[in-house]
Scaffold this motif. Structure first.
Motif, PDB file in Angstrom:
ATOM      1  N   LYS A 210       1.035  48.062-143.006  1.00  0.00           N
ATOM      2  CA  LYS A 210       2.105  47.336-142.310  1.00  0.00           C
ATOM      3  C   LYS A 210       1.655  46.931-140.901  1.00  0.00           C
TER       4      LYS A 210
ATOM      5  N   LYS B 204       5.045  36.438-145.094  1.00  0.00           N
ATOM      6  CA  LYS B 204       5.380  36.764-146.485  1.00  0.00           C
ATOM      7  C   LYS B 204       4.725  38.078-146.900  1.00  0.00           C
TER       8      LYS B 204
ATOM      9  N   GLU C 293       6.712  41.007-145.642  1.00  0.00           N
ATOM     10  CA  GLU C 293       7.847  41.296-146.533  1.00  0.00           C
ATOM     11  C   GLU C 293       7.360  42.057-147.760  1.00  0.00           C
ATOM     12  N   TYR C 294       6.227  41.630-148.272  1.00  0.00           N
ATOM     13  CA  TYR C 294       5.680  42.201-149.508  1.00  0.00           C
ATOM     14  C   TYR C 294       5.367  43.693-149.359  1.00  0.00           C
ATOM     15  N   VAL C 295       4.911  44.097-148.154  1.00  0.00           N
ATOM     16  CA  VAL C 295       4.572  45.515-147.963  1.00  0.00           C
ATOM     17  C   VAL C 295       5.716  46.297-147.302  1.00  0.00           C
ATOM     18  N   GLY C 296       6.915  45.707-147.292  1.00  0.00           N
ATOM     19  CA  GLY C 296       8.076  46.427-146.768  1.00  0.00           C
ATOM     20  C   GLY C 296       8.162  46.401-145.255  1.00  0.00           C
ATOM     21  N   SER C 297       7.693  45.319-144.649  1.00  0.00           N
ATOM     22  CA  SER C 297       7.780  45.209-143.200  1.00  0.00           C
ATOM     23  C   SER C 297       8.405  43.857-142.848  1.00  0.00           C
ATOM     24  N   TYR C 298       8.366  43.504-141.598  1.00  0.00           N
ATOM     25  CA  TYR C 298       8.916  42.218-141.145  1.00  0.00           C
ATOM     26  C   TYR C 298       8.365  41.951-139.757  1.00  0.00           C
TER      27      TYR C 298
ATOM     28  N   ILE D 199      -2.210  40.556-152.184  1.00  0.00           N
ATOM     29  CA  ILE D 199      -2.833  40.663-150.860  1.00  0.00           C
ATOM     30  C   ILE D 199      -4.264  40.124-150.929  1.00  0.00           C
TER      31      ILE D 199
END
Lengths: 266, 129
Positions: free
Chosen positions: A47, A98, A101-106, A159
């Motif tokens: 992240k 993107k 978002e995919y790894v649970g972050s922002y 990824i």
């Protein structure tokens, strides 16, 4: 509009947390972590690394745009290359948003530091491309190559492919930097020397206390990524193959590896 | 009519990890810190800081007290480094210039404490060294 924009004038929305690299390092040390960015063996590595890259892509986009604006008398082809780079970096920013978002972050989960922008603070376009396109984008080649290998070990094609697409662009940016560093300093060895020294300073800044090494020589540590546990590099490696593709010479890469093993910049 | 892209209807890679939850106790400590600042309670603000940051925090509280009185507070931004959280907060009050502060909270001996602060009032951004 102001030329050579200083770090404290970079615009961001108010809901962003901006701090200097010194403060970022202090916050890590206060928690018993290394002062560097998140390392591959840390829980938040993926992240935090993707977040740092995303912020870096934004600053790279701004830097290329600023280079266009700061040097209006530079050759038209140079300006076209910089405009092209703005376009590339904006796509990279979207790709990494993107991936976050995919790894649970922002974007905004972690603070953004000024360190990459500070590398733009020079008033010669030859130094600017040497520092940004060869120094920072060369570093990006290292970071992305390592992320691709990590994704391969995780068995994660999303990824792996996304970062590979971005790496392809970064390679062209380094080539662009090499071309313009040479062209802009033609017949002026002193100016070329200054540009190379500026790049060397940036390379040294990111050598992590001599902790960087090649992929082959990197110590392997166990780490957990989601449900998977893998063995992976304990530090940021230097991507020889990607750097060769980008046009760095063997001699330049060797010099970087040697400098990385003795640097105490961090 | 084809689906032109409502995100929730789109098939594709789904997130591989959850977002890290924000500790409610940390948010509580952040709100309390802003509350004490807003009310000019310099000693209470200082009590929320770790020993090394106490002088800095006291100076900040004094600056807030001298700038004006505030009856509203809000958390504007939040970001983390591992388990330490940076918070940007804004204090506002009638006829008073907004007071903007950025501070770092981290746990010490089971309590959320302030480790450092930056006064962002009148500052363009927080690229302060």
């Amino acid at each position: 509009m102001q030329k050579f924009l200083p770090v404290d004038k970079l615009a961001r929305p108010e809901n962003y947390i901006l701090i200097s690299l010194d403060r970022m390092r202090q916050a890590r040390m206060d928690q018993g972590l290394t002062p560097f960015n998140a390392m591959p063996y840390e829980e938040d590595f993926l992240k935090a690394r993707l977040h740092g890259i995303c912020a870096g892509e934004m600053q790279a986009m701004e830097a290329a745009g600023r280079t266009l604006f700061d040097f209006p008398d530079a050759p038209w082809e140079f300006q076209l290359d910089m405009a092209r780079q703005v376009w590339d970096e904006s796509r990279h920013t979207e790709i990494y948003m993107k991936l976050l978002e995919y790894v649970g972050s922002y974007l905004g989960e972690f603070p953004e530091s000024e360190v990459l922008w500070s590398c733009t603070q020079v008033d010669d376009p030859a130094c600017r491309v040497a520092g940004i396109n060869r120094g920072l984008e060369g570093l990006a080649c290292d970071v992305f190559e390592q992320l691709i290998r990590l994704a391969q070990k995780m068995g994660d094609p999303v990824i792996e492919r996304a970062v590979d697409f971005v790496l392809a662009d970064e390679i062209t940016h380094v080539r662009m930097g090499s071309k313009w560093m040479r062209k802009l300093t033609e017949g002026d060895p002193e100016r070329l020397k200054r540009a190379q020294e500026f790049q060397d300073n940036i390379d040294n800044l990111f050598n992590f206390s001599g902790g960087r090494t090649t992929q082959e020589q990197a110590a392997q540590v166990r780490q957990k990524l989601g449900e998977k546990e893998i063995e992976f590099d304990s530090t940021l490696t230097i991507a020889r193959e990607a750097r060769l593709l980008a046009g760095f010479s063997e001699e330049e890469i060797e010099r970087l590896i040697k400098a990385a093993s003795r640097s105490a910049a961090y | 009519m084809p689906d032109l892209g409502f995100r929730k209807n789109v098939m594709g890679p789904q997130p591989i990890a959850e977002r890290a939850p924000t500790p409610p106790e940390m948010l509580g400590a952040a709100k309390q810190f802003l509350e004490f600042l807003a009310k000019g309670k310099v000693e209470d603000v200082g009590a929320l800081a770790i020993e090394n940051a106490r002088d800095e925090v006291n100076r900040l509280a004094e600056a807030a007290r001298q700038t004006g009185t505030y009856n509203q507070k809000r958390i504007v931004a939040l970001a983390r480094i591992n388990r330490h959280y940076w918070i940007k907060g804004e204090l506002t009050g009638a006829g008073t210039k907004p007071f903007i502060v950025q501070f770092r909270l981290g746990e010490q001996d089971g309590r959320w404490k302030v480790w450092e602060t930056i006064n962002l009032t009148n500052a363009r951004s927080a690229w302060t060294r």
